[in-house]
Design an enzyme around this catalytic site. Structure first.
Site, PDB file in Angstrom:
ATOM      1  N   HIS A 259    -128.977  62.232  86.275  1.00  0.00           N
ATOM      2  CA  HIS A 259    -128.234  61.092  85.740  1.00  0.00           C
ATOM      3  C   HIS A 259    -126.726  61.297  85.867  1.00  0.00           C
ATOM      4  O   HIS A 259    -126.118  61.917  84.988  1.00  0.00           O
ATOM      5  CB  HIS A 259    -128.567  60.910  84.260  1.00  0.00           C
ATOM      6  CG  HIS A 259    -129.948  60.415  84.002  1.00  0.00           C
ATOM      7  ND1 HIS A 259    -130.252  59.079  83.920  1.00  0.00           N
ATOM      8  CD2 HIS A 259    -131.117  61.078  83.798  1.00  0.00           C
ATOM      9  CE1 HIS A 259    -131.554  58.930  83.679  1.00  0.00           C
ATOM     10  NE2 HIS A 259    -132.099  60.135  83.594  1.00  0.00           N
TER      11      HIS A 259
ATOM     12  N   GLU B 159    -124.492  59.079  85.368  1.00  0.00           N
ATOM     13  CA  GLU B 159    -123.794  58.289  84.345  1.00  0.00           C
ATOM     14  C   GLU B 159    -123.682  59.016  83.011  1.00  0.00           C
ATOM     15  O   GLU B 159    -122.925  58.617  82.145  1.00  0.00           O
ATOM     16  CB  GLU B 159    -124.504  56.931  84.168  1.00  0.00           C
ATOM     17  CG  GLU B 159    -125.774  56.934  83.313  1.00  0.00           C
ATOM     18  CD  GLU B 159    -127.031  57.432  84.018  1.00  0.00           C
ATOM     19  OE1 GLU B 159    -126.910  57.998  85.128  1.00  0.00           O
ATOM     20  OE2 GLU B 159    -128.133  57.289  83.451  1.00  0.00           O
TER      21      GLU B 159
ATOM     22  N   CYS C  64    -133.305  58.036  88.381  1.00  0.00           N
ATOM     23  CA  CYS C  64    -134.475  58.391  87.564  1.00  0.00           C
ATOM     24  C   CYS C  64    -135.586  57.350  87.741  1.00  0.00           C
ATOM     25  O   CYS C  64    -136.186  57.272  88.798  1.00  0.00           O
ATOM     26  CB  CYS C  64    -134.042  58.556  86.105  1.00  0.00           C
ATOM     27  SG  CYS C  64    -135.217  59.468  85.117  1.00  0.00           S
TER      28      CYS C  64
END
Lengths: 731, 226
Positions: B202, B204, B85
């Site tokens: 993302h 994560e 990002c």
């Protein structure tokens, strides 16, 4: 400067209030002192019209650590963890300047939470706009939504839930309520009460500018045609600086150096310093030459009344200055000792070696005016809606219209502008009955919801108050959480009008009754009066933010159907109450009649039953029934899961419209696996819970009797109608 | 394996990615932006957020920070670098990756779960994903609309430097499955040596099926596997 009547009026003070000031001061105040009084005595800061009513609310149960009166409420969630939360309004600034108004609303409520030592873990909001076709609505909606997103996304706190509603009552006065939730170690909570004399008073954060002067006073008056001119009273937000301030404060809080801490919110430096001193029974002395200013030649008046954002006041332990200064230096923030605590019980301000103001602290706080305003009871609206007296409408057409209406359509065009997943612990987000946020690195979670029902509160403030607490409770129960406590944001019109004051007084009594019965106390909140323009007051709109605990992550539930061919059951009795329903509101434009009745006993029994069913893993999904009735709840379950239904209206009930669109309270829909059906039915019977089996889940089609059949895909499209229109408009 | 997560004052996914790394047995260190030394690292992660507020072009100031000089050195000597990002935006600003991340096509912040097709898995970051499989990750950004010049696009396509593209649930890559207007639905790119990956989604956020889903795990396990 001589204080004239014009100056007093300009400060929003009544002549009798000015007389009281002279009495308390034993002399005429100077201009600066008058400004300070006006900042502290306005409705927004003093709660002068609401206090005597708010005192009636229950504020304790075995989980409450801190009730109202601090920056935010605190509840115990076990294992040494506590949750800090509060909701606050930013209605007036958002109407004048939607982006900054909404953004700083989020910033302000976040500071209330991290001031107490908590790391914010979730944001929510309740936003109310005028008629979607009103020419101001589109701009306001766009500004507010991007303002909320702009602040929360940047600082990195997920916006996990909220509500967006439209009603012409808000055409000239929108509502923007923001709620923040934080997590703190129970032993490391920070309060605003000052302790000890001669302690350093430290200013940290952004510099002080000329923005937001008179912000709190502006929020304590009705709008008129000149409200646009009030733009300079709206603060300007800087989420990046807030992030720095949050990290710096949380870092400093790990050390034992803070005696007390308070954010500079409404009425800025004035209210923060007065509040800290008042709570500690102390005085405070500030040297205004030391205030970090953003602009040149700022006067003491401007410094004391500025509402520049991202600032804090800290009282430090002796000898801790250097350590604290290093932390703020690391985060590139101002850190200046601007004064000290004293034993004079006076607010004393120095500027260019002169004392420019000296006011007894009590005069600004406990001696502020308190009003028992005149109020009248709301007359019962006995009109009853009778279908037969109105134009005929086909059942399926009615449903299609309702599900594609602005209030009941998919709100993704709002929620997709908010980062809902940052921090990595969001289990359920917008669209669910309640959001679920995991406690970081632990096997438990909290559920959070924010709710309002202005049309019920308008027609009967007392039962509306009860209803909204119950709806909040129900939403938490529906995801498997044990409800603990609430925060409330009470948005009302002009309290000097006895009818409005009556709405407030009765509404509080309703909230009180439900909160007491459900052991669901109020731990924080905010009152926003004077919501209206030119004597047009908004509907009374209390907004309730509820928090509950989920102890076991494997025992959570949601509203998405799981399987084809499972049983659908309604818990709770359906009478078919259509008055004040979305159905007659949206389709017939009728707004008369009484809201549905609340039976607190049934509410509690049914809710506790739902928790047992979830706990025993007996059901596949559950959804509470609210605005739009059974059919809207079914549609939400179907659309979110892409699984259809085949439903038959129970024979004995009278009318298909009443049955499916009625908004009787205390009801839930559950989906039960065939294997579990007899077990669930037995549990319900054993506990005397009223229930009705109404059908099954099926593939592809959403089907009710012979009156409605539509493919889920088409239903999804209908539900997205507003999403598409708004996106189109925005391009 | 040693990992370092770079922390800018406005990073806000630093904790999330560190949590994912540590849970997957990386030995992780957080590295402050004012530092001028990098700990010994096999993987450097530049996380999401708003580095310095991003009031100027996203990532522009971060690209000039102290620690980025070290990151650039390490990247050039072959260390694995993952920019997620805002991290991707910063990598573009440093020139380690080419192209530009423009404002989203609808000019609004977009945050939602999206589907990605694994276009290329012959790199250190994606080898545990099956080629052409579809995974579900979350995006949240204002400027994720990838653009580059024709020659570079050809280079990316020809050399298998595009690991994932936005697609729909069935895997179709088209305009309606493109959330931000990215050229050819590109969601992430590699450098020529394939040791630097920049991506808007993302991973994560999708490492625990109890919270969301676990589609992001393979990205980290790919890096771990020899």
């Amino acid at each position: 400067m001589i204080i004239t009547k014009e100056i007093i009026d300009f400060h929003g003070l009544k002549s009798e209030e000015y007389s009281k000031i002279k009495l308390l001061m034993n002399r005429e105040p100077n201009y600066l002192e008058l400004g300070i009084f006006s900042a502290m005595w306005n409705e927004h800061c003093s709660y002068k019209s609401s206090k005597i009513h708010l005192k009636k609310l229950p504020i304790k149960n075995k989980n409450v650590i801190q009730g109202p009166g601090e920056n935010a409420g605190v509840i115990d969630i076990g294992d040494g963890d506590a949750i800090v939360f509060k909701i606050e309004s930013h209605n007036h600034p958002s109407f004048i300047e939607p982006y900054q108004g909404a953004a700083t609303g989020v910033g302000g409520i976040l500071r209330d939470v991290f001031t107490m030592g908590a790391r914010p873990i979730a944001l929510l909001n309740s936003i109310h706009f005028g008629d979607p076709n009103n020419k101001k609505t589109k701009n306001l909606l766009n500004g507010v939504v991007s303002g909320i997103g702009g602040y929360g996304n940047c600082i990195g706190i997920p916006t996990v839930a909220g509500e967006t509603k439209f009603n012409s009552t808000y055409n000239e006065n929108i509502l923007v309520n923001a709620m923040a939730v934080g997590l703190v170690n129970k032993e490391k909570i920070f309060y605003s009460k000052a302790k000890g004399v001669n302690k350093a008073v430290v200013y940290v954060g952004s510099k002080t500018g000329r923005d937001g002067i008179h912000g709190a006073s502006m929020a304590s008056a009705e709008f008129d045609e000149n409200s646009e001119d009030k733009k300079p009273t709206v603060q300007v937000g800087d989420p990046f600086t807030e992030k720095l301030l949050m990290e710096a404060c949380l870092e400093l809080m790990k050390k034992d150096s803070i005696i007390s801490i308070q954010d500079m919110g409404a009425a800025g430096l004035t209210s923060s310093s007065v509040e800290m001193a008042y709570k500690g029974g102390l005085g405070i002395e500030l040297d205004l030459d030391k205030i970090p200013c953003r602009e040149e030649n700022m006067s003491p008046y401007e410094m004391m009344l500025s509402e520049s954002q991202e600032r804090m006041l800290i009282i430090l332990e002796e000898g801790k200055e250097n350590e604290a200064r290093q932390i703020f230096k690391k985060w590139d923030l101002d850190f200046v000792v601007i004064g000290k605590t004293t034993d004079t019980k006076n607010l004393s301000l120095k500027f260019k070696n002169e004392v420019v103001a000296s006011i007894p602290i009590e005069a600004l706080s406990s001696k502020a005016p308190l009003y028992d305003r005149k109020w009248v009871k709301k007359k019962l609206d006995k009109k009853k809606f009778n279908l037969k007296e109105h134009k005929k409408i086909k059942f399926d057409k009615a449903f299609f219209e309702l599900i594609s209406s602005p209030n009941h359509s998919n709100k993704k065009w709002v929620t997709e502008q908010y980062d809902q997943m940052v921090m990595g612990d969001t289990i359920e987000r917008s669209g669910a009955d309640a959001a679920i946020v995991k406690i970081h690195q632990k096997d438990k979670a909290i559920a959070i919801t924010v709710d309002s029902s202005a049309n019920y509160c308008k027609s009967h403030p007392f039962s509306g108050g009860k209803q909204i607490v119950c709806e909040s409770w129900r939403n938490l129960v529906s995801v498997g959480a044990k409800p603990i406590a609430i925060t409330n944001c009470l948005n009302f019109g002009n309290p000097e009008n006895p009818e409005i004051m009556g709405q407030f007084a009765e509404n509080i009594l309703g909230i009180k009754e439900a909160c007491e019965f459900l052991d669901y106390p109020v731990v924080s909140g905010n009152v926003s009066f004077y919501n209206g323009t030119n004597n047009n007051n908004i509907y009374p709109t209390p907004v309730i933010g509820g928090v509950g605990l989920i102890k076991n992550l494997n025992k959570i539930q949601n509203h998405r159907f799981k399987k084809i061919d499972s049983q659908i059951i309604i818990i709770g009795k359906t009478f078919g109450h259509l008055d004040q329903s979305a159905f007659i509101n949206e389709l017939y434009d009728i707004h008369d009649g009484m809201p549905p009745e609340i039976n607190l006993l049934n509410e509690k029994n049914n809710g506790e039953m739902i928790l047992k069913l979830i706990e025993s893993e007996s059901i596949n999904s559950v959804h509470d029934i609210s605005s739009g009735g059974v059919i809207l709840a079914l549609a939400e379950m179907s659309i979110s899961s892409q699984i259809g239904i085949k439903i038959q209206k129970p024979q004995k009930t009278s009318n298909i419209f009443e049955y499916f669109f009625g908004e009787d309270q205390g009801r839930y829909l559950i989906e039960v696996d065939n294997n579990n059906l007899s077990k669930v039915e037995k549990m319900l019977k054993d506990n005397d819970i009223y229930f009705e089996n109404i059908g099954i889940t099926q593939k592809e089609y959403f089907e009710i009797d012979k009156d409605l059949k539509i493919k889920i895909k088409e239903l999804y499209e209908l539900n997205n109608r507003w999403y598409n229109i708004f996106n189109g408009l925005n391009n | 394996m040693n990992s370092s997560v770079i922390v800018f004052p406005g990073s806000n996914c630093d904790r999330d990615v560190a949590t994912a790394l540590i849970n997957l047995q990386f030995k992780n260190k957080m590295v402050w932006h004012k530092d001028s030394e990098l700990p010994k690292s096999d993987l450097i992660v530049i996380p999401g957020g708003f580095s310095y507020g991003d009031y100027l072009r996203s990532g522009a100031i971060a690209a000039k920070s102290n620690i980025l000089k070290e990151v650039i050195k390490a990247a050039k000597s072959g260390c694995l670098v993952l920019g997620i990002c805002n991290g991707f935006q910063i990598l573009i600003e440093t020139g380690l990756l080419q192209g530009a991340l423009l404002r989203n096509k609808n000019l609004k912040f977009v945050s939602k779960d999206i589907n990605l097709k694994i276009i290329n898995n012959d790199n250190k970051f994606c080898k545990n994903y099956k080629k052409n499989s579809i995974i579900n990750l979350n995006i949240a950004h204002n400027e994720g609309n990838y653009f580059t010049q024709k020659d570079h696009l050809k280079e990316l396509e020809d050399n298998n430097l595009i690991p994932f593209k936005y697609c729909d649930i069935e895997g179709s890559i088209n305009e309606s499955s493109n959330p931000n207007g990215s050229l050819n639905n590109i969601a992430g790119i590699l450098n020529n040596k394939k040791n630097i990956l920049g991506m808007m989604p993302h991973p994560e956020r999708m490492v625990n099926s109890l919270i969301s889903n676990s589609n992001g795990i393979e990205l980290f396990t790919s890096i771990l596997s020899k």
